[in-house]
Design a protein around this motif. Sequence first.
Motif, PDB file in Angstrom:
ATOM      1  N   LYS A 137       0.822  -1.215   0.000  1.00  0.00           N
ATOM      2  CA  LYS A 137       0.000   0.000   0.000  1.00  0.00           C
ATOM      3  C   LYS A 137       0.856   1.264   0.000  1.00  0.00           C
ATOM      4  O   LYS A 137       0.569   2.233  -0.714  1.00  0.00           O
ATOM      5  N   SER A 138       1.925   1.251   0.775  1.00  0.00           N
ATOM      6  CA  SER A 138       2.780   2.434   0.897  1.00  0.00           C
ATOM      7  C   SER A 138       3.773   2.566  -0.251  1.00  0.00           C
ATOM      8  O   SER A 138       4.356   3.628  -0.450  1.00  0.00           O
ATOM      9  N   GLY A 139       4.017   1.477  -0.974  1.00  0.00           N
ATOM     10  CA  GLY A 139       5.006   1.487  -2.032  1.00  0.00           C
ATOM     11  C   GLY A 139       6.372   1.027  -1.574  1.00  0.00           C
ATOM     12  O   GLY A 139       7.321   0.987  -2.363  1.00  0.00           O
ATOM     13  N   ASP A 191       6.439  -3.477  -4.050  1.00  0.00           N
ATOM     14  CA  ASP A 191       5.653  -3.254  -5.262  1.00  0.00           C
ATOM     15  C   ASP A 191       4.546  -4.280  -5.465  1.00  0.00           C
ATOM     16  O   ASP A 191       3.531  -3.962  -6.086  1.00  0.00           O
ATOM     17  N   LYS A 238       1.501   1.251 -12.966  1.00  0.00           N
ATOM     18  CA  LYS A 238       1.457   2.302 -13.982  1.00  0.00           C
ATOM     19  C   LYS A 238       2.829   2.492 -14.618  1.00  0.00           C
ATOM     20  O   LYS A 238       2.941   2.673 -15.833  1.00  0.00           O
ATOM     21  N   LYS A 239       3.882   2.417 -13.797  1.00  0.00           N
ATOM     22  CA  LYS A 239       5.245   2.583 -14.294  1.00  0.00           C
ATOM     23  C   LYS A 239       5.695   1.373 -15.099  1.00  0.00           C
ATOM     24  O   LYS A 239       6.406   1.500 -16.110  1.00  0.00           O
ATOM     25  N   GLY A 276      -4.977   2.754  -3.592  1.00  0.00           N
ATOM     26  CA  GLY A 276      -3.785   2.718  -4.431  1.00  0.00           C
ATOM     27  C   GLY A 276      -3.276   1.319  -4.680  1.00  0.00           C
ATOM     28  O   GLY A 276      -2.088   1.113  -4.924  1.00  0.00           O
ATOM     29  N   ASN A 305       0.998  -2.471  -6.140  1.00  0.00           N
ATOM     30  CA  ASN A 305       0.951  -1.036  -5.897  1.00  0.00           C
ATOM     31  C   ASN A 305       0.606  -0.333  -7.217  1.00  0.00           C
ATOM     32  O   ASN A 305       1.244  -0.579  -8.249  1.00  0.00           O
ATOM     33  N   ALA A 306      -0.404   0.534  -7.202  1.00  0.00           N
ATOM     34  CA  ALA A 306      -0.915   1.133  -8.436  1.00  0.00           C
ATOM     35  C   ALA A 306       0.149   1.945  -9.169  1.00  0.00           C
ATOM     36  O   ALA A 306       0.218   1.927 -10.405  1.00  0.00           O
ATOM     37  N   LYS A 307       0.992   2.657  -8.429  1.00  0.00           N
ATOM     38  CA  LYS A 307       2.037   3.449  -9.073  1.00  0.00           C
ATOM     39  C   LYS A 307       3.056   2.556  -9.763  1.00  0.00           C
ATOM     40  O   LYS A 307       3.538   2.873 -10.849  1.00  0.00           O
ATOM     41  N   ALA A 308       3.379   1.424  -9.118  1.00  0.00           N
ATOM     42  CA  ALA A 308       4.327   0.484  -9.725  1.00  0.00           C
ATOM     43  C   ALA A 308       3.752  -0.101 -11.011  1.00  0.00           C
ATOM     44  O   ALA A 308       4.459  -0.243 -12.015  1.00  0.00           O
TER      45      ALA A 308
END
Length: 337
Positions: free
Chosen positions: A108-110, A113, A285-286, A151, A280-283
């Motif tokens: 969740k926090s990143g 991943d 997306k990247k 996230g 993790n959503a940011k991971a």
Amino acid sequence: MNRRPHPAGHRPRRRRATRFAVALLTAAALAGCGLVSGSVMSDNVRPGPKAGYAGRPLSGAQLTVTSKEFTEQIILGQMMGIVFEAAGAKVIDRTSIQGSIGAREAVKSGTADAAYEYTGTGWITYLGHTKPIVDPYEQWKAVRAEDAKNGIVWLPASKLNNTYALALNSENFKKLAVRDLSDVTALSHRKPSAVTMCVENEFATRNDGLPGMARAYGMNVPSANVRKMTGGVVYTETAKGTCALGEVFTTDGRIKAMNLHVLADDKHFFPNYNVAPEINAKALKKYPAIAPVLAPVTKALNNTVAQELNRKVDVEGQDPHEVAKNWLIQEGFIKEA
């Protein structure tokens, strides 16, 4: 779920993977400071003939994988890391985190991943629901939709359903003549002293564990009849008959090895704990290639596979990393470089 979840949420198996630098969470870490250790995975592997993608789509990526501390989770975490390696990523191994919350908060926090998680644990433990959704696909969809605000992306789930169950040894199975949890309920009112249970500490307090089960079925289980212990001891004590009933997980290889009899959850109280990648959503997306890299592996997982792999570790004493790697090679998802 430790399952569940862990089997937590779900904690069917607690054998630690001693060959790895194990990531531990302190109380401060649980409050948000993150994971404190990890090691770089160093397998020389490439995509196999059944990898389902071309080239090495994660080249240049650095990904951290995590898991809870029980056998199945460690194996799944190693699988995830190895297939990321095969796809070209540098992978940090932070598997074997104590409890469900630590691994969850890392994703969740990143701080991490990705991890394999259980839909029932997501729905009950993390999202706070008390009533499971009976249909496995609908359960996954509900978790995916609601957890997006945190996230976290849930990729499609597998058929592996590591849910809770109660089991008996052969002697008690014959003597008590119970076949499902409703039979246990009737016995608990007719002869309360006969219903003794060996359970993990977490199962004894979880809404999707003993308290919720007792309420749903109307069981009469005095606290004096419940013995709390670690997961591995539950199996051995149940096999010995120290307790009439033991909390088990449906994918545990020790069920067959110890000749335990699993009782039916005839009211479908226990949630579906289908395993799925929690990213993790940011991971994601990247590195969107994470999804197709994991898809064929997740699709191949089921209870039969899990029982066999768990048995190799818990009964035969094999190393979780090697068990994961050998299965991935056998299935054609990776190959030695």
